[in-house]
Design a protein around this motif. Structure first.
Motif, PDB file in Angstrom:
ATOM      1  N   ILE A   1       0.997  -1.061  -0.109  1.00 17.39           N
ATOM      2  CA  ILE A   1      -0.023  -0.008   0.055  1.00 17.39           C
ATOM      3  C   ILE A   1       0.708   1.043  -0.172  1.00 17.39           C
ATOM      4  N   ILE A   2       1.858   1.077   0.925  1.00 11.45           N
ATOM      5  CA  ILE A   2       2.785   2.341   0.798  1.00 11.45           C
ATOM      6  C   ILE A   2       3.453   2.760  -0.540  1.00 11.45           C
ATOM      7  N   LEU A   3       3.773   1.506  -1.171  1.00 12.71           N
ATOM      8  CA  LEU A   3       4.505   1.659  -2.513  1.00 12.71           C
ATOM      9  C   LEU A   3       3.367   2.017  -3.498  1.00 12.71           C
ATOM     10  N   GLY A   4       1.940   1.692  -3.314  1.00 11.37           N
ATOM     11  CA  GLY A   4       1.070   1.980  -4.167  1.00 11.37           C
ATOM     12  C   GLY A   4       0.616   3.434  -4.435  1.00 11.37           C
ATOM     13  N   VAL A   5       0.870   4.135  -3.122  1.00 10.48           N
ATOM     14  CA  VAL A   5       0.571   5.577  -2.814  1.00 10.48           C
ATOM     15  C   VAL A   5       1.566   6.351  -3.791  1.00 10.48           C
ATOM     16  N   PHE A   6       2.791   5.822  -3.734  1.00  7.62           N
ATOM     17  CA  PHE A   6       3.952   6.567  -4.418  1.00  7.62           C
ATOM     18  C   PHE A   6       4.195   5.948  -5.927  1.00  7.62           C
ATOM     19  N   GLY A   7       3.190   5.155  -6.416  1.00  9.31           N
ATOM     20  CA  GLY A   7       3.300   4.121  -7.598  1.00  9.31           C
ATOM     21  C   GLY A   7       3.552   5.241  -8.805  1.00  9.31           C
ATOM     22  N   LEU A   8       2.472   6.419  -8.854  1.00 11.02           N
ATOM     23  CA  LEU A   8       2.344   7.028  -9.794  1.00 11.02           C
ATOM     24  C   LEU A   8       3.619   7.908 -10.033  1.00 11.02           C
TER      25      LEU A   8
END
Length: 437
Positions: A337-344
């Motif tokens: 989830i943490i990486l998903g937040v910064f995925g873009l």
């Protein structure tokens, strides 16, 4: 030692994929091979790794090859063009309506999953209208890119196939979880287009909102200008049949009645026989789209060998086990989830291949140590990242769009990053509330 070799292997793989000086197939095959040889594995083990890896991704590769050719042939028949042209015509002169239509057109044009086709179909038709209404072409590109990003979650578009290859989860099973996300994303994009359209209308002097006759003619020319060859391939008399076939394919994929690859095999046979009954015509259409199909199929197969080697040598497992001892205990179950937040924003640093074949396998291993469902990892990383597909300098289709509209990449990033990232975070929050994460 295995962790060190694994980190060097993954680092070299990601670096080569980012630099992009070679076809992705080359580092996907060669880098894990070199790593396995340094780790002391021989031909017998490598043969086992290869067979296991290829076996997992073969159905996905078959699906992609036939799906890309099928949708390419549908584009040849002109199935989607009249709908897009009609939307361009009916929205002429209304800034908000043009913005909404642009968002819808971006989604519809990306039904074949090919970014280059999306922009080739839409930018020449819309750009004269945007210029005459004094609307920012960067707004056009933003809305087209976001619409294409939402529909990039379709099974045949690419990212989902990569995720399926990495996780081994059935492609259509992953897609079923994403359908609500796509529906919500489409609705939210239309609302965002209204907001941005109203903002754009305030920016424009009210006396310039009606296009001139000359501009209307230029828009018409942009819509109707087709090469002799493209016009000869269109089948307007078979529009309803092709539309029903397209819907039947979607229903079949959703129902899971047959394997996805077999569905596209059957659909390709039907669309070729009905629209291009001659053998020479059929081979011509297959040949026209075989390059893109073969390229994607090769990438998936190469990824299979990579994952077979990395899994067989236990490199990823070793990396994950050592990372677990370093990372704060509370962060590991939330890592995806943490990486998903910064995925873009990571789209500006990692290519699609590097993101899915370099980052995702490590996250899967690390999160898996705390029992996180692999599908949840896929949804977090994909939804957090995919809206920004066409803001990335690693996207060839984006460079095509910039060239067609004569726009600047840096300005596109400045104009679009805030809206794309915010949109991704909203979709990620919906995934969490829907129970996908």
């Amino acid at each position: 030692m295995l962790t060190l070799i694994g980190l060097l292997t993954m680092g070299a793989l990601v670096l080569l994929l980012i630099v992009g000086r070679t076809s992705p197939v080359i580092p996907l095959i060669s880098v894990p091979l070199i790593g396995a040889l340094f780790a002391g594995f021989g031909p017998a083990e490598l043969t086992t790794f290869f067979n296991e890896g290829i076996g997992k991704v073969m159905p996905i590769a078959v699906m992609f090859i036939f799906a890309i050719i099928f949708f390419g042939v549908l584009q040849d028949t002109g199935l989607f063009r009249p709908l897009i042209n009609t939307m361009v015509r009916v929205t002429r002169g209304n800034v908000v309506a043009v913005a909404v239509a642009t968002a819808i057109i971006g989604m519809l044009a990306h039904l074949d999953g090919a970014g280059a086709t999306t922009f080739l179909l839409t930018v020449p038709a819309l750009l004269p209208l945007y210029r005459e209404l004094r609307m920012s072409p960067y707004l056009m590109l933003l809305l087209l890119a976001m619409g294409a990003g939402i529909f990039n979650m379709l099974p045949w578009a690419g990212p989902l196939g990569r995720a399926s290859a990495v996780t081994g989860i059935d492609l259509t099973e992953l897609w079923r979880g994403l359908i609500p996300v796509q529906v919500v994303g489409a609705a939210l994009l239309i609302l965002l287009a209204i907001v941005l359209g109203l903002r754009e209308r305030r920016r424009i002097d009210s006396g310039t909102n009606t296009p001139t006759a000359e501009a209307s003619q230029s828009v018409k020319a942009g819509i109707e200008e087709l090469s002799e060859e493209a016009r000869a391939l269109q089948r307007p008399g078979l529009m309803w049949f092709n539309g029903l076939l397209f819907l039947a394919v979607l229903v079949s994929l959703f129902s899971g009645a047959l394997p996805a690859g077999y569905i596209f095999m059957i659909a390709l046979c039907i669309v070729l026989i009905v629209n291009y009954p001659g053998g020479k015509q059929q081979m011509s259409r297959v040949t026209a789209h075989a390059g893109a199909a073969l390229n994607m199929g090769m990438i998936i197969l190469a990824a299979g060998t990579m994952l077979g080697v990395l899994a067989g040598t236990k490199m990823l497992t070793s990396i994950a086990q050592d990372l677990v001892t370093v990372l704060p205990e509370a962060s590991i179950p939330l890592l995806h989830i943490i990486l998903g937040v910064f995925g873009l924003p990571m789209e500006l640093l990692l290519s699609t291949d590097a993101y899915y074949f370099g980052l995702m396998p490590i996250v899967l291993e690390v999160a898996g140590t705390h029992g996180v469902d692999p599908a949840s990892v896929v949804y977090a990383l994909m939804v957090g990242n995919i809206i920004g597909t066409f803001i990335s300098p690693f996207s060839p289709a984006l460079w095509l769009a910039l060239g067609l509209a004569n726009l600047d990449l840096g300005r596109h990033i400045r104009y679009s990053l805030f809206w794309m990232w915010g949109f991704s975070l909203v979709l990620l929050a919906f995934c969490w509330s829907w129970g996908l994460l």
